[in-house]
Write a protein that holds these residues in place. Structure first.
Motif, short mmCIF file in Angstrom:
data_model
loop_
_atom_site.label_atom_id
_atom_site.label_comp_id
_atom_site.label_asym_id
_atom_site.label_seq_id
_atom_site.Cartn_x
_atom_site.Cartn_y
_atom_site.Cartn_z
N CYS A 1 5.17 18.90 11.06
CA CYS A 1 6.10 19.69 11.87
C CYS A 1 7.42 18.92 11.94
O CYS A 1 7.45 17.78 12.39
N PRO A 2 8.51 19.51 11.47
CA PRO A 2 9.80 18.82 11.43
C PRO A 2 10.32 18.46 12.83
O PRO A 2 9.88 19.03 13.84
N PRO A 3 11.26 17.53 12.90
CA PRO A 3 11.85 17.14 14.19
C PRO A 3 12.44 18.33 14.95
O PRO A 3 13.05 19.23 14.34
N ASN A 4 12.23 18.32 16.26
CA ASN A 4 12.81 19.29 17.19
C ASN A 4 12.44 20.74 16.90
O ASN A 4 13.14 21.66 17.33
N THR B 1 5.49 4.11 16.37
CA THR B 1 4.62 5.22 15.97
C THR B 1 3.50 5.35 16.99
O THR B 1 2.93 4.35 17.41
N VAL B 2 3.20 6.58 17.38
CA VAL B 2 2.07 6.86 18.26
C VAL B 2 1.02 7.58 17.44
O VAL B 2 1.33 8.50 16.67
N ALA C 1 11.19 13.40 16.64
CA ALA C 1 11.11 12.86 15.28
C ALA C 1 10.06 13.57 14.44
O ALA C 1 9.72 13.12 13.36
N GLY C 2 9.53 14.69 14.94
CA GLY C 2 8.51 15.42 14.20
C GLY C 2 7.11 14.94 14.52
O GLY C 2 6.91 14.05 15.36
N GLU D 1 11.28 5.79 19.00
CA GLU D 1 12.53 5.40 19.68
C GLU D 1 13.41 6.62 19.93
O GLU D 1 14.30 6.61 20.78
N LYS D 2 13.16 7.72 19.20
CA LYS D 2 13.91 8.96 19.38
C LYS D 2 13.33 9.82 20.52
O LYS D 2 13.93 10.81 20.91
#
Length: 165
Positions: free
Chosen positions: A120-123, A69-70, A89-90, A146-147
């Motif tokens: 905000c959802p992934p991608n 996590t950032v 990963a959003g 990691e994604k």
């Protein structure tokens, strides 16, 4: 004597906390808020190839394989904004001060204020930044690093920034 020492310790702690908080309190007013006076340091100026205007980033929790996590803080000066971008990963934004905007591609621009939370959802392609007259402070949380972290795209045009629909 012990209770007097406890009293002195508490008084000293209160004095230190007030001296830390006082500069921000003294310089902030409702008519002309200085949103740059956040609870975190201003950080480093974001690169011009990812932001329009000045956006300052302060890294709080760097990417690693343990937490994945950032977490960081961004202070957007008035009119500053990110480019269009997405996160594999959003992303979660927590607005800690000021006024700003968030927009998902193809949807109306959303107004933001202190206390708002944005997921905000992934991608999903989006942008965020400050209003024209008031800056904005935000915490950002990027899970499952990691994604991947971010995919930067084109700048937000003046027309897109000013369009409320």
């Amino acid at each position: 004597m012990k209770s007097f020492n406890n009293y002195l310790t508490h008084a000293l702690l209160i004095a230190v906390l007030v001296s830390i908080a006082a500069p921000g309190i003294a310089q902030k007013s409702e008519t002309n808020p200085d949103v740059s006076l956040g609870i975190f340091p201003k950080g480093k100026l974001g690169p011009a190839d990812h932001f329009t205007g000045k956006a300052w980033n302060y890294d709080m929790v760097p990417s690693d394989t343990t937490l994945s996590t950032v977490i960081g803080n961004v202070y957007f000066e008035p009119k500053a904004r990110s480019n269009w971008h997405s996160h594999p990963a959003g992303q979660i934004l927590v607005i800690t001060d000021g006024i700003g905007y968030h927009q998902i591609k193809g949807e109306p621009r959303r107004d933001l204020k202190k206390g708002d939370v944005v997921t905000c959802p992934p991608n999903v392609v989006h942008w965020h930044g400050a209003s024209p007259k008031t800056g904005m402070q935000q915490l950002y949380i990027l899970p499952n690093t990691e994604k991947g972290i971010v995919k930067w795209l084109q700048p937000v045009t003046e027309e897109e920034y000013n369009n409320q629909n």
